[in-house]
Scaffold this motif. Sequence first.
Motif, PDB file in Angstrom:
ATOM      1  N   LEU A 284       0.821  -1.208   0.000  1.00  5.92           N
ATOM      2  CA  LEU A 284       0.000   0.000   0.000  1.00  5.92           C
ATOM      3  C   LEU A 284       0.858   1.261   0.000  1.00  5.92           C
ATOM      4  N   GLU A 285       1.881   1.284   0.830  1.00  4.71           N
ATOM      5  CA  GLU A 285       2.765   2.450   0.906  1.00  4.71           C
ATOM      6  C   GLU A 285       3.500   2.653  -0.412  1.00  4.71           C
ATOM      7  N   GLY A 286       3.933   1.562  -1.019  1.00  2.00           N
ATOM      8  CA  GLY A 286       4.613   1.672  -2.302  1.00  2.00           C
ATOM      9  C   GLY A 286       3.702   2.206  -3.390  1.00  2.00           C
ATOM     10  N   ALA A 287       2.433   1.741  -3.402  1.00  2.00           N
ATOM     11  CA  ALA A 287       1.482   2.237  -4.397  1.00  2.00           C
ATOM     12  C   ALA A 287       1.225   3.725  -4.217  1.00  2.00           C
ATOM     13  N   ARG A 288       1.105   4.159  -2.971  1.00  2.00           N
ATOM     14  CA  ARG A 288       0.892   5.586  -2.709  1.00  2.00           C
ATOM     15  C   ARG A 288       2.083   6.417  -3.160  1.00  2.00           C
ATOM     16  N   ALA A 289       3.282   5.887  -2.877  1.00  2.00           N
ATOM     17  CA  ALA A 289       4.489   6.630  -3.239  1.00  2.00           C
ATOM     18  C   ALA A 289       4.641   6.749  -4.751  1.00  2.00           C
ATOM     19  N   LEU A 290       4.270   5.691  -5.466  1.00  2.00           N
ATOM     20  CA  LEU A 290       4.485   5.693  -6.914  1.00  2.00           C
ATOM     21  C   LEU A 290       3.364   6.376  -7.683  1.00  2.00           C
ATOM     22  N   PHE A 291       2.143   6.253  -7.177  1.00  2.00           N
ATOM     23  CA  PHE A 291       0.997   6.742  -7.956  1.00  2.00           C
ATOM     24  C   PHE A 291       0.235   7.884  -7.276  1.00  2.00           C
ATOM     25  N   GLY A 292       0.576   8.174  -6.001  1.00  2.00           N
ATOM     26  CA  GLY A 292      -0.101   9.269  -5.312  1.00  2.00           C
ATOM     27  C   GLY A 292       0.467  10.610  -5.735  1.00  2.00           C
ATOM     28  N   ARG A 294       2.257  13.294  -4.684  1.00  2.00           N
ATOM     29  CA  ARG A 294       3.139  13.759  -3.622  1.00  2.00           C
ATOM     30  C   ARG A 294       4.325  14.496  -4.243  1.00  2.00           C
ATOM     31  N   PRO A 295       4.919  15.402  -3.501  1.00  2.00           N
ATOM     32  CA  PRO A 295       6.198  15.967  -3.949  1.00  2.00           C
ATOM     33  C   PRO A 295       7.223  14.849  -4.053  1.00  2.00           C
ATOM     34  N   SER A 296       8.246  15.061  -4.806  1.00  4.88           N
ATOM     35  CA  SER A 296       9.244  14.022  -5.051  1.00  4.88           C
ATOM     36  C   SER A 296       9.901  13.548  -3.762  1.00  4.88           C
ATOM     37  N   ASP A 297      10.133  14.485  -2.810  1.00  3.61           N
ATOM     38  CA  ASP A 297      10.750  14.041  -1.567  1.00  3.61           C
ATOM     39  C   ASP A 297       9.798  13.168  -0.764  1.00  3.61           C
ATOM     40  N   GLY A 298       8.497  13.452  -0.831  1.00  4.07           N
ATOM     41  CA  GLY A 298       7.525  12.615  -0.148  1.00  4.07           C
ATOM     42  C   GLY A 298       7.464  11.229  -0.746  1.00  4.07           C
ATOM     43  N   ALA A 299       7.576  11.146  -2.065  1.00  2.00           N
ATOM     44  CA  ALA A 299       7.570   9.843  -2.728  1.00  2.00           C
ATOM     45  C   ALA A 299       8.777   9.025  -2.303  1.00  2.00           C
ATOM     46  N   THR A 300       9.911   9.675  -2.166  1.00  2.18           N
ATOM     47  CA  THR A 300      11.114   8.960  -1.748  1.00  2.18           C
ATOM     48  C   THR A 300      10.956   8.397  -0.344  1.00  2.18           C
ATOM     49  N   ILE A 301      10.373   9.192   0.539  1.00  4.53           N
ATOM     50  CA  ILE A 301      10.133   8.722   1.909  1.00  4.53           C
ATOM     51  C   ILE A 301       9.157   7.551   1.900  1.00  4.53           C
ATOM     52  N   GLY A 302       8.137   7.638   1.064  1.00  6.84           N
ATOM     53  CA  GLY A 302       7.156   6.561   0.977  1.00  6.84           C
ATOM     54  C   GLY A 302       7.776   5.264   0.496  1.00  6.84           C
ATOM     55  N   ILE A 303       8.650   5.358  -0.485  1.00 14.72           N
ATOM     56  CA  ILE A 303       9.324   4.156  -0.979  1.00 14.72           C
ATOM     57  C   ILE A 303      10.213   3.560   0.104  1.00 14.72           C
ATOM     58  N   GLY A 304      10.862   4.424   0.880  1.00 18.79           N
ATOM     59  CA  GLY A 304      11.694   3.933   1.971  1.00 18.79           C
ATOM     60  C   GLY A 304      10.871   3.205   3.025  1.00 18.79           C
ATOM     61  N   ARG A 305       9.705   3.754   3.336  1.00  8.18           N
ATOM     62  CA  ARG A 305       8.820   3.095   4.291  1.00  8.18           C
ATOM     63  C   ARG A 305       8.361   1.731   3.761  1.00  8.18           C
ATOM     64  N   ALA A 307       9.922  -0.192   1.724  1.00 13.77           N
ATOM     65  CA  ALA A 307      11.033  -1.147   1.784  1.00 13.77           C
ATOM     66  C   ALA A 307      11.225  -1.667   3.207  1.00 13.77           C
ATOM     67  N   LEU A 308      11.149  -0.760   4.183  1.00 11.40           N
ATOM     68  CA  LEU A 308      11.310  -1.194   5.574  1.00 11.40           C
ATOM     69  C   LEU A 308      10.195  -2.163   5.994  1.00 11.40           C
ATOM     70  N   LEU A 309       8.978  -1.863   5.587  1.00 14.86           N
ATOM     71  CA  LEU A 309       7.868  -2.748   5.917  1.00 14.86           C
ATOM     72  C   LEU A 309       8.031  -4.113   5.247  1.00 14.86           C
ATOM     73  N   ALA A 310       8.530  -4.105   4.021  1.00 13.52           N
ATOM     74  CA  ALA A 310       8.736  -5.370   3.306  1.00 13.52           C
ATOM     75  C   ALA A 310       9.787  -6.224   4.011  1.00 13.52           C
ATOM     76  N   VAL A 311      10.865  -5.592   4.454  1.00 12.95           N
ATOM     77  CA  VAL A 311      11.912  -6.321   5.165  1.00 12.95           C
ATOM     78  C   VAL A 311      11.377  -6.865   6.487  1.00 12.95           C
ATOM     79  N   ALA A 312      10.641  -6.028   7.202  1.00 11.65           N
ATOM     80  CA  ALA A 312      10.089  -6.464   8.489  1.00 11.65           C
ATOM     81  C   ALA A 312       9.088  -7.596   8.294  1.00 11.65           C
TER      82      ALA A 312
END
Length: 337
Positions: A284-292, A294-305, A307-312
Amino acid sequence: MYRRRTVGVVVPAYDEAGFVGGVLEAVPDYVDRVYAVDDRSRDRTWAEIAERASRLNRAAATDRGRETVAAGAGFDRRIVPIRHDRNRGVGAAIATGYRRALADGIDVTAVMAGDGQMDPARLPALLDPIVEGDADYAKGNRLADGARDEMPRFRLVGNAALTVLTRIASGYWRTGDPQNGYTAISRRALERLDLEAVYDRYGYPNDLLVRCNAAGLRVADVPMPARYGDEESSIAYATYVPTVSALLLGAFVRRLARRYPLRELHPVPLGYAAGALALAGSALEGARALFGRRPSDGATIGIGRAALLAVAGAASAGAAARLERRLHAPLEVRRDG
């Protein structure tokens, strides 16, 4: 009898005219009863079963010093022809045979498909783990080392994928080739399983494995070379794989609920649940980051989140799987075949 145990063989058949008669003739002499179940075939399968059953039963009676076989006279009929009133699926045909074997008090019941793919000479390798008390259910494994050479590559790849999914769903982490229908099962195991609830189509062996684990049954994995002839598979793989995958997801959830009651707060289901939630959150976070929007910096933060959720999520599910592998190791028996 085989090693002082009565043995039954279920032969499910659907449109297997030209093959099923040979299967009935090839069943070893030590088998006490053969349940030939025609799943309402469209060809001459039923006529072939009836003809061979009549002839082979007469021959068996003659061998015992009798000239006739009385219909319905218990073990006087070695081959029992059974016909469904409608097409219900291979799993339902096998369940029908299992119920008849239970009613007859058979000690060990094997399954040999009506298409002739299962070598009768390999039957003792499946019976031995049960007769010796090592397992409740034994199954062939064409993916074992040295036993996979004859399997077509497209079947090998698909089977390997379903092996991984079935291991997760069933909790039998060292058991392979879940599609293999060459099996044997003890009377004790049949008594503990709900045969009415087992999946009635081609996903039945996967579903049965999951139910075996939920019932705490021991499973033996026996190397079994693949054997192919002129028969044609009726499996439509384009629909088969998605159907079985959905079946396994539901079976996985039911198994966890039975093995680990909610009140116990066991770490296995908790780990799987946490992993699933984290992975869903990652998607869900990845979809929001890629298709929502958001400013570019917000998208980067979303992708990072994401990734962390996927690892966890992967770590949590992996820890639950490793724990289950240790817990269920006593339920898995490896044989040399």
